[in-house]
Scaffold this active site. Structure first.
Site, PDB file in Angstrom:
ATOM      1  CB  CYS A 109      -0.858   0.331   1.143  1.00  0.00           C
ATOM      2  SG  CYS A 109      -1.739   1.373   1.464  1.00  0.00           S
ATOM      3  CG  HIS A 212      -3.740  -3.706   3.326  1.00  0.00           C
ATOM      4  ND1 HIS A 212      -2.576  -2.714   4.889  1.00  0.00           N
ATOM      5  CD2 HIS A 212      -4.029  -2.244   2.766  1.00  0.00           C
ATOM      6  CE1 HIS A 212      -1.999  -1.737   4.289  1.00  0.00           C
ATOM      7  NE2 HIS A 212      -2.636  -1.210   3.253  1.00  0.00           N
ATOM      8  CD  GLU A 214      -1.093  -5.464   6.404  1.00  0.00           C
ATOM      9  OE1 GLU A 214      -1.878  -4.576   6.420  1.00  0.00           O
ATOM     10  OE2 GLU A 214      -0.841  -5.738   4.679  1.00  0.00           O
TER      11      GLU A 214
END
Length: 237
Positions: A109, A212, A214
């Site tokens: 990002c 994102h 993660e």
């Protein structure tokens, strides 16, 4: 020894004054991929970056606030209201030293935007006003693992190798994006409205995505290779 992956932890006075912050999912994703996260505190000037890159095997540039426009030669638009120039300068120095030492780098990002800004690319400071399109890129951040829009991957790219050829949907909460990739990089993933969703350099040692992952690796194994590649490249050094 597990490869050591550095990531910056910065103060955010709007959230927790006097504390360095990093979201736990980044740490968990690195551990799960076989690496050891090393938090690099922002502060004291970017010259401290060299103290840390000497002990790192790879670098992860995480998400966060907007990149400071004056660092890539622009004035801030009215929609750019929260920046952290100390963090920007630290991460830009970490990136420069990582490239100097040929460490692998993965940007997420803001991390993708920072790579572009630091290396000579250009950003949209605010998508809704500078590049309005058919895709809502900024979703409710309280549901961080929700897959909201489609992404197309470039055939033969590192991102396609890691994520596969099947249709891909991602989470999304950003209002900035890469407008022009820096020299030596190419855009290798796009949203349906053409906004850049991923890029990589020629040898794939530096790669980045706009969503994102993660937040997704725990429930969706498809995104785990993004972190596994960083750790494997770091270990191969």
């Amino acid at each position: 020894m597990r490869p050591r992956i550095g990531l910056a932890a910065a103060e955010n006075p709007a959230l927790l004054p006097g504390k360095h912050i990093i979201n736990t999912p980044y740490i968990d994703a690195i551990f799960a991929a076989g690496g050891t996260p090393v938090l690099v505190p922002v502060g004291g000037g970017p010259e401290r970056a060299r103290d840390y890159t000497g002990i790192l095997d790879g670098l992860l540039l995480p998400g966060g606030e907007d990149v400071t426009p004056n660092l890539y030669g622009e004035e801030p638009r009215p929609q750019v209201t929260y920046m952290n120039e100390d963090r920007d300068r630290m991460e830009m120095e970490l990136l420069a030293l990582a490239l100097e030492r040929r460490l692998p780098v993965f940007g997420i990002c803001r991390g993708m935007q920072l790579v572009a800004a630091a290396l000579g690319g250009a950003l949209y400071q605010d998508l809704p006003t500078q590049r309005p399109g058919s895709v809502a890129h900024s979703q409710d951040r309280s549901i961080r693992a929700q897959l909201t829009h489609r992404v197309t991957l470039a055939p033969g790219s590192v991102l396609e190798e890691l994520l596969g050829k099947e249709p891909l949907r991602v989470n999304s909460y950003h209002h900035q994006a890469v407008k022009t990739p820096p020299p030596g990089f190419q855009i290798t993933a796009w949203a349906a409205d053409g906004v850049a969703e991923g890029m990589e350099n020629q040898d794939g040692s530096v790669y980045a995505v706009q969503w994102h992952p993660e937040e997704l690796v725990e429930r969706c194994g498809r995104f785990r290779p993004l972190f596994r590649r960083l750790v494997e490249l770091a270990g191969a050094r």
